[in-house]
Design an enzyme around this catalytic site. Structure first.
Site, PDB file in Angstrom:
ATOM      1  N   HIS A  33      70.619   4.367  83.809  1.00 21.71           N
ATOM      2  CA  HIS A  33      70.386   4.653  85.131  1.00 21.71           C
ATOM      3  C   HIS A  33      71.349   5.704  85.712  1.00 21.71           C
ATOM      4  CE1 HIS A  33      69.114   0.321  85.832  1.00 21.71           C
ATOM      5  NE2 HIS A  33      68.094   0.947  85.142  1.00 21.71           N
ATOM      6  N   LYS A  40      80.980   6.154  89.543  1.00 18.86           N
ATOM      7  CA  LYS A  40      81.156   4.687  89.600  1.00 18.86           C
ATOM      8  C   LYS A  40      82.041   4.125  88.748  1.00 18.86           C
ATOM      9  CE  LYS A  40      76.216   4.498  89.422  1.00 18.86           C
ATOM     10  NZ  LYS A  40      75.002   4.336  88.365  1.00 18.86           N
ATOM     11  N   TYR A  66      80.962  -2.935  90.499  1.00 20.06           N
ATOM     12  CA  TYR A  66      81.283  -1.522  90.552  1.00 20.06           C
ATOM     13  C   TYR A  66      81.359  -0.794  91.785  1.00 20.06           C
ATOM     14  CZ  TYR A  66      76.352  -1.212  89.614  1.00 20.06           C
ATOM     15  OH  TYR A  66      74.887  -1.350  89.744  1.00 20.06           O
ATOM     16  N   ASP A  87      63.110  -0.644  83.583  1.00 17.40           N
ATOM     17  CA  ASP A  87      63.767  -0.171  82.336  1.00 17.40           C
ATOM     18  C   ASP A  87      62.974  -0.107  81.293  1.00 17.40           C
ATOM     19  OD1 ASP A  87      67.413  -1.233  83.305  1.00 17.40           O
ATOM     20  OD2 ASP A  87      66.054   0.397  83.809  1.00 17.40           O
TER      21      ASP A  87
HETATM   22  C1  LIG Z   1      71.362  -0.292  92.505  1.00 16.45           C
HETATM   23  C2  LIG Z   1      70.846  -1.087  93.701  1.00 16.45           C
HETATM   24  C3  LIG Z   1      69.830  -1.911  93.815  1.00 16.45           C
HETATM   25  N1  LIG Z   1      69.273  -2.622  95.092  1.00 16.45           N
HETATM   26  C4  LIG Z   1      68.271  -3.372  94.811  1.00 16.45           C
HETATM   27  C5  LIG Z   1      67.025  -2.848  94.557  1.00 16.45           C
HETATM   28  C6  LIG Z   1      66.166  -3.873  93.852  1.00 16.45           C
HETATM   29  O1  LIG Z   1      65.352  -4.699  94.485  1.00 16.45           O
HETATM   30  C7  LIG Z   1      67.458  -4.840  93.387  1.00 16.45           C
HETATM   31  C8  LIG Z   1      67.693  -4.659  91.799  1.00 16.45           C
HETATM   32  O2  LIG Z   1      67.936  -3.236  91.382  1.00 16.45           O
HETATM   33  P1  LIG Z   1      67.613  -2.593  90.059  1.00 16.45           P
HETATM   34  O3  LIG Z   1      66.876  -3.386  89.301  1.00 16.45           O
HETATM   35  O4  LIG Z   1      67.842  -1.156  90.153  1.00 16.45           O
HETATM   36  O5  LIG Z   1      69.317  -3.159  89.557  1.00 16.45           O
HETATM   37  P2  LIG Z   1      70.038  -2.783  88.116  1.00 16.45           P
HETATM   38  O6  LIG Z   1      68.950  -2.821  87.171  1.00 16.45           O
HETATM   39  O7  LIG Z   1      71.225  -3.618  88.107  1.00 16.45           O
HETATM   40  O8  LIG Z   1      70.524  -1.143  88.694  1.00 16.45           O
HETATM   41  C9  LIG Z   1      71.561  -0.914  88.354  1.00 16.45           C
HETATM   42  O9  LIG Z   1      72.252  -0.872  87.246  1.00 16.45           O
HETATM   43  C10 LIG Z   1      72.879   0.205  86.547  1.00 16.45           C
HETATM   44  C11 LIG Z   1      73.709  -0.302  85.139  1.00 16.45           C
HETATM   45  C12 LIG Z   1      73.600   1.048  87.512  1.00 16.45           C
HETATM   46  O10 LIG Z   1      74.487   1.399  87.058  1.00 16.45           O
HETATM   47  C13 LIG Z   1      73.015   1.284  88.996  1.00 16.45           C
HETATM   48  O11 LIG Z   1      73.975   0.961  89.811  1.00 16.45           O
HETATM   49  C14 LIG Z   1      71.895   0.479  89.159  1.00 16.45           C
HETATM   50  O12 LIG Z   1      70.809   1.094  88.603  1.00 16.45           O
HETATM   51  O13 LIG Z   1      68.378  -4.403  94.014  1.00 16.45           O
HETATM   52  C15 LIG Z   1      70.179  -2.271  96.325  1.00 16.45           C
HETATM   53  O14 LIG Z   1      69.939  -2.822  97.173  1.00 16.45           O
HETATM   54  N2  LIG Z   1      71.299  -1.194  95.974  1.00 16.45           N
HETATM   55  C16 LIG Z   1      71.601  -0.789  94.872  1.00 16.45           C
HETATM   56  O15 LIG Z   1      72.653  -0.017  94.984  1.00 16.45           O
END
Ligand SMILES: Cc1cn([C@H]2C[C@H](O)[C@@H](COP(=O)(O)OP(=O)(O)O[C@H]3O[C@H](C)C(=O)[C@H](O)[C@H]3O)O2)c(=O)[nH]c1=O
Length: 188
Positions: free
Chosen positions: A63, A73, A133, A171
């Site tokens: 990401h 980060k 993080y 993803d």
């Molecule tokens: C990243 C983020 C997400 N969200 C909400 C949006 C979605 O409804 C839910 C899950 O989000 P997401 O599927 O994008 O989460 P990850 O797959 O863990 O994504 C993260 O994982 C990788 C490893 C990263 O480095 C990034 O910080 C980020 O992309 O959390 C938020 O409200 N705030 C945020 O900062």
């Protein structure tokens, strides 16, 4: 008080804060602004993130947030263990598309600094693994982007072996580096 190791990717650092152990366990300062500044790291973090991944082989990444909301980060593992990866996505960089990966765990206390311009992802090595993080900019969904974890041009060895991969739909649908028009420019 803070061990810092450089990696082959400029700006990606492996940090290990000191732990003070005693009969109860240990104490560690996981982030200290002044101490980081002593090492030339003066990032103004504004948001802390925390996610829990229940299954071994849960993979989140690769990401990034594009400018004007690109994020530095500082990543650590609060519980369990994970393999954390940074990929150079800066157009024109001599290490463009190259990756580094390190095991971060509650036990080793190591942290990875992933600067703006790098893709970030991790895969869990234990159940119920928690990642914590710090980010240098706020969440900006309109700037959120992803590249496939198994992109052949990057060739990350996630060490999955026979472990099933648990991915989000986002993803699983991500494109490769060949489809990627980097919003980041190398400027060393
Ligand atoms: C990243 C983020 C997400 N969200 C909400 C949006 C979605 O409804 C839910 C899950 O989000 P997401 O599927 O994008 O989460 P990850 O797959 O863990 O994504 C993260 O994982 C990788 C490893 C990263 O480095 C990034 O910080 C980020 O992309 O959390 C938020 O409200 N705030 C945020 O900062």
């Amino acid at each position: 008080m803070l061990d810092i190791k450089h990696t082959k990717l400029s700006g990606v650092l492996l940090l290990t804060p000191r732990r003070f152990g005693d009969a109860r366990g240990f104490f560690s300062e996981t982030w200290n602004r002044a101490r980081m500044a002593e090492h030339g790291i003066t990032i103004d973090f504004v948001q802390d993130n925390h996610s829990v991944s229940a299954q071994i082989g849960t993979l989140r990444g690769l990401h990034f947030q594009s400018p004007p909301h690109a994020q530095d980060k500082l990543v650590r593992c609060g519980r369990g263990a994970l393999f954390d990866v940074a990929v150079d996505a800066r157009a024109g960089s001599p290490t463009y598309g190259q990756w580094v990966g390190y095991e971060l765990s509650a036990e080793n206390g190591r942290q990875l600094l992933v600067p703006q311009g790098f893709l970030h992802g991790f895969v869990t090595r234990e159940p119920d693994t928690e990642i914590c993080y710090k980010c240098s900019d706020y969440y900006a969904p309109e700037c959120d982007g992803a590249v496939r974890f198994d992109c052949p041009q990057i060739g990350i060895d996630w060490g999955l072996r026979d472990t099933a991969t648990v991915l989000s739909d986002k993803d699983a649908a991500a494109g490769t580096l060949a489809d990627f028009n980097s919003p980041f420019v190398w400027a060393e």
